[in-house]
Design a protein around this motif. Structure first.
Motif, PDB file in Angstrom:
ATOM      1  N   ASP A 278       0.591  -1.231  -0.090  1.00 18.99           N
ATOM      2  CA  ASP A 278      -0.334   0.071  -0.237  1.00 18.99           C
ATOM      3  C   ASP A 278       0.652   1.205  -0.282  1.00 18.99           C
ATOM      4  O   ASP A 278       1.563   1.339   0.872  1.00 18.99           O
ATOM      5  CB  ASP A 278      -0.724   0.371   1.675  1.00 18.99           C
ATOM      6  CG  ASP A 278      -2.131   0.959   1.203  1.00 18.99           C
ATOM      7  OD1 ASP A 278      -1.727   2.613   0.676  1.00 18.99           O
ATOM      8  OD2 ASP A 278      -2.736   1.020   1.438  1.00 18.99           O
ATOM      9  N   ARG A 281      -0.001   4.414   1.996  1.00 23.02           N
ATOM     10  CA  ARG A 281       0.079   4.104   3.893  1.00 23.02           C
ATOM     11  C   ARG A 281       1.654   3.479   4.210  1.00 23.02           C
ATOM     12  O   ARG A 281       2.006   3.316   5.656  1.00 23.02           O
ATOM     13  CB  ARG A 281      -0.563   3.625   4.114  1.00 23.02           C
ATOM     14  CG  ARG A 281      -2.098   3.659   4.602  1.00 23.02           C
ATOM     15  CD  ARG A 281      -3.272   2.320   4.904  1.00 23.02           C
ATOM     16  NE  ARG A 281      -4.255   2.642   5.590  1.00 23.02           N
ATOM     17  CZ  ARG A 281      -5.216   2.389   5.575  1.00 23.02           C
ATOM     18  NH1 ARG A 281      -4.833   1.019   6.207  1.00 23.02           N
ATOM     19  NH2 ARG A 281      -6.815   2.878   6.127  1.00 23.02           N
ATOM     20  N   ARG A 283       2.964   0.780   3.919  1.00 23.84           N
ATOM     21  CA  ARG A 283       2.917  -0.555   4.167  1.00 23.84           C
ATOM     22  C   ARG A 283       2.498  -2.175   3.177  1.00 23.84           C
ATOM     23  O   ARG A 283       2.291  -1.450   1.823  1.00 23.84           O
ATOM     24  CB  ARG A 283       1.295  -0.827   5.386  1.00 23.84           C
ATOM     25  CG  ARG A 283       1.107  -0.016   6.121  1.00 23.84           C
ATOM     26  CD  ARG A 283      -0.129  -0.264   7.323  1.00 23.84           C
ATOM     27  NE  ARG A 283      -0.270   0.684   8.113  1.00 23.84           N
ATOM     28  CZ  ARG A 283      -1.191   1.508   9.004  1.00 23.84           C
ATOM     29  NH1 ARG A 283      -2.167   0.623   8.837  1.00 23.84           N
ATOM     30  NH2 ARG A 283      -0.807   2.062  10.029  1.00 23.84           N
TER      31      ARG A 283
END
Length: 544
Positions: A278, A281, A283
């Protein structure tokens, strides 16, 4: 009532055939760099393979597939090459199905516009004769005529692509590719867009294989959550474990369905994994998926043995009401509200939350089935169907019918609750006609959606939507043994309203008619001639 369409029988929706769970990978900077390098390298191989597959078109067969796989094996490995070529095949097939759907949509739009162009301006629709309404003005007619030519040109191009086996696909998504030309509107700079683009085009997915250790040799996750990746041959120098593998520092914990996942890997059953980033984010996540054995569909009589919780789906809430096996509403209606505004993540969270509340309510009521309408709004969002009602078209477009049903079926399967789908024909109209007013009390305001839920539940249970009425009094000819509005499930046209019988509504025969019309003077009734004649007493004999 010949204009009413035939109502389809209710059925139990089959359960899900697969499972997918996701967990976060809390990787270090070194792990993130290795994952990014491996994903970018395999993504380049996947892009190259997709280009080769697209050029082959309809000439693709097993031999060409094997040749593509051999070509990729030298740069990666046999298992990575198999995963890449299978993903390419699935993406090409998905684009092909989308092309078929576009063909059907274009032909439907062209047919609808041609039918309306053939009608006079301002002409009204006539359902009995199969005539659609005409356009409201000359300007609208002209605009639609131009649109017709545009759609026909698009149809010609799509038909040519379909015949040649040519598809248009973009690894990473067409939406993200087009966003590159509108960075200002999206609030992004070129560097941020580039991060999203590279993350979307990475490839770190491997199919499982039963009999192999922990169910997957390429991306392996042990029972303790340790993640290791078999590196491609060109990146073997990054290995930190034997046999060309890289072991991540982070451990994975599947909070949802963790026991089911652990049971599979303990017996070396196939589990597919996908690692993705992601970029917004910053992540990393890993998704585990596996197939489930086909579960026999529960018979509808067994599913409805404890009654049903009927649900009417709306734009901002679900209206639910519990019905017993006889079709009678039990308890109070329930409304589960949600908000579909905002981004996709917010809408998905709202759907999951409202379905969780609905399933908990069903368990509390003791029911084992939920009845929903078998809705499909894919052909109901065009202007040709709803005219200038843009607000209603937008409402239908954003209503997640397919996603809501798929989520409900998947979540209900875990609670051993069956989903019964019914035909949505006339449920709102007949529910409001027969149930809204009788179910309204001084302390309960029954809405049209609550009444529709009752209609949905009765149709699922096999009962007519019309309410039961009291039997006739004993002083009538049928002696309380017949209810005129009741119909057995096998009765034809039982879902329709009662026909209007001409003549008086009571059984009183008007004066001057009936079987004893000629003998009216023998009876003392109103309007009898004897009642209006002068009365005279007979003279008595004086001799008595």
């Amino acid at each position: 009532m010949g204009g009413l369409r035939k109502v389809a029988a209710p059925f139990v929706v089959p359960g899900p055939s697969g499972v997918a769970v996701r967990a976060r990978l809390r990787v270090s900077e070194t792990d993130a760099a290795v994952l990014a390098e491996v994903g970018t390298f395999l993504g380049a191989l996947a892009s190259r393979d997709l280009a080769v597959r697209s050029r082959q078109g309809l000439a693709h067969d097993a031999a060409t597939w094997a040749a593509r796989k051999r070509e990729l094996t030298g740069d990666s490995s046999a298992r990575w090459a198999g995963s890449v070529t299978k993903a390419t095949h699935d993406q090409w097939a998905l684009a092909r199905r989308g092309q078929m759907a576009e063909l059907a949509w274009l032909r439907g739009q062209i047919t609808a516009i041609e039918a309306r162009l053939a009608r006079p301006l301002g002409a009204k629709a006539n359902k009995h004769e199969g005539l659609v309404r005409g356009y409201g003005s000359r300007a609208e007619w002209h605009a639609k005529a131009r649109r017709l030519h545009t759609l026909k040109a698009r149809l010609t191009a799509v038909e040519a692509d379909w015949a040649a086996g040519r598809v248009h696909v973009v690894r990473g998504g067409k939406q993200l590719a087009r966003l590159r030309h509108h960075l200002g509107q999206a609030g992004l700079d070129q560097a941020a867009w580039r991060d999203r683009w590279e993350a979307a085009r990475m490839f770190l997915a491997a199919d499982g294989e039963s009999g192999k250790r922990f169910g997957n040799e390429t991306i392996r996750i042990t029972g303790t959550g340790q993640v290791s990746i078999r590196l491609p041959a060109a990146l073997a120098h990054l290995a930190n474990a034997p046999h060309g593998r890289y072991v991540l520092d982070a451990a994975v914990v599947f909070r949802h369905r963790g026991e089911e996942w652990a049971d599979r890997i303990s017996v070396n059953r196939a589990v597919a994994y996908r690692i993705h980033q992601d970029s917004v984010r910053r992540r990393w996540y890993v998704t585990a998926s596996w197939q489930r054995a086909a579960v026999p569909v529960l018979p509808i009589d067994a599913a409805l043995a404890k009654g049903v919780v009927a649900v009417d789906m709306n734009d901002d809430h679900l209206a639910a009401w519990h019905l017993d096996i006889h079709g009678n509403p039990v308890g109070e209606p329930q409304r589960f509200f949600y908000d579909l505004s905002g981004n996709t993540s917010h809408r998905d969270a709202q759907i999951r939350h409202v379905l969780t509340r609905l399933l908990h309510h069903t368990r509390r009521r003791g029911a084992a089935a939920i009845a929903i309408e078998d809705l499909d709004f894919t052909d109901g969002t065009s202007r040709e169907k709803h005219g200038r009602n843009k607000r209603f078209r937008r409402l239908i477009s954003r209503f997640p019918t397919a996603r809501l049903k798929a989520r409900l079926v998947s979540m209900a399967a875990e609670q051993n609750i069956a989903i019964v789908a019914v035909d949505p024909a006339y449920t709102s109209r007949w529910g409001a006609q027969h149930w809204q007013q009788p179910l309204t009390t001084p302390h309960r305001d029954t809405t049209r959606h609550d009444a529709a839920a009752v209609a949905i539940g009765r149709r699922a249970l096999g009962h007519p939507i019309r309410r039961r009425t009291a039997p006739p009094p004993h002083d009538q000819s049928d002696r309380a043994g017949h209810r005129t509005v009741q119909a057995r499930p096998e009765t034809r046209r039982r879902e329709e309203t009662r026909p209007r019988i001409p003549g008086p509504r009571s059984r009183v025969v008007p004066p001057g008619r009936g079987a004893k019309t000629g003998d009216q003077r023998a009876q003392h009734r109103s309007e009898h001639a004897a009642e209006h004649e002068p009365w005279q007493q007979d003279s008595l004999p004086l001799s008595l």
